[in-house]
Design a protein around this motif. Sequence first.
Motif: not given
Length: 520
Positions: A389-401, A424-431
């Motif tokens: 149940g623990a998902y490290e952000a650095e190992n997650a997928a990233r949508t870049l702009a 992280w402060n760019t529109s269109g990006t996500s984790i």
Amino acid sequence: MFIWKKVRTAAVVCLMSLSLTVPAPGAGGTAEAFTVSNADAAMNSFVQVFYDSSAKYFYTNSDHLVHSEHAHGPDGGLYTDFWWEAQLWETVMDAYERTGSNVYRTMIDDIYTGFNAKYPDMMTNPFNDDLGWWALACARAYELTGTTEYLNRSSFLFGQIYNEWDGAYGGGIWWRRDAHVPGQANAQKNMATNAPMVMTAVKLYSAYNDNAYLTKATQIYNWTKSTLVNGSKINDHIEGTGSGLIKDWDFTYNYGTFLGAAVSLYQATGASAYLTDANNAAGYAVNKMVSAQTLLYEGENDAAGFKMVFARNLNRLRTLGGQPQYLSFLQQNATQAWNHRRMSDGIIGSDWLRNTGTSYVQSLAAAAGASILQLVPADGYTGYIAGNGAYEAENAARTLAGGGGMINESTNAGFTGRGYVGGWNTSGTSIDFYVNQNTAGTRTVTFRYAAGAGNASRFVKVNGTVVASNLVFNSTSSWSAYGTVSVTVPLNAGSSTIQLGYNSALGNTNYLNVDLLSGL
């Protein structure tokens, strides 16, 4: 060949960290089981989709077309390139070891023939790691078949590669045979070249009963450990002028090759110190290079095969090193890979946490999924794998702009795992967290974060539907101070996607560092 390394650049400092934790639900629901028949089906599908029996060679892509994404290899990239074919050859050996099938025994010989037809002079390839994968695979093929040609080829390649050892950086084998000057472009000594040569040298020592090979194996291992290993952290390579600069990139195949080298020397010598080294490397990857205990997605192309190299050698540590504690981890990863296969053709994609899509799949990615089902005994478990149940952000997928907008970083203290996602402060990006649950229902998930620049806002989507349009992450006192924020989300049985996204129209557009998602 790892051409992409030439253009890798250092990450910039990130200004926001986040982690997500999700509580594990109770058992229940139905899904697929990891059974012997699953392992058979996975391998059958892989061969049916990718193997060209007339050419005795594997296609690069599942649609048998050339794509610019990885247009390397024979026939303009129609067939897999040099090191991919070595890995796929080993996938066939994985299946042969499990089944003893004459089909796979014949394929071992045929693939070798097909490869030599495409590459009649292997030494025209300047990459020592590419040659090394074939030296190692040939040594394994000899062990499985007793065919002297494989042993001869392995020893020849090992000799050619070992000739690339010199005293720069205190020793080690160069990555490329055309780049031997410290500071020269592409001049580096890396884990991917040196650690596999330890495994090959030990196999040759066993085959020839020649202590010279064991001496070389020990020499290469000692340099690799002293230069590229820092505790349990396995670094990628050394480059630059003078005493050199260590590049600390984290890849699962570096952990796999180093622990595999340690297991080989343990086999040869019985020295327990090698088992300690192997377990240190394995522990780092198993605990930190995962998402809820599933091996992380590292990308496409070469990176899609990295976890295959790790899993293959972790299984050697389990069996040859007598370390049964890794069995459950390997079985759960095999089940994850199987559960996320594409139903239309049985192919497993590059990310074992989410369903394989409808686009073409690369052969190296598909081989990784097929191999792990061959490597470990089936446990017969029926169900989804929710993990811890623990998902490290650095190992997650990233949508870049525009190719950027966020990075992985470990500059500010207090994070869990290997670091956090920031910058992280760019529109269109996500984790994008790909999560798995045994049963459908609502869960309260928690993001762990740092917001040293003030309040920050982000939206949350689950499977494409907005569940929080403006989730506020309250300011923390510094970038090393962490807070949490929770949100209730609806999740499917099996796979779901939780997306944390940035939209400048939300207000509170400050940077945010995301560390963890938890609570699943």
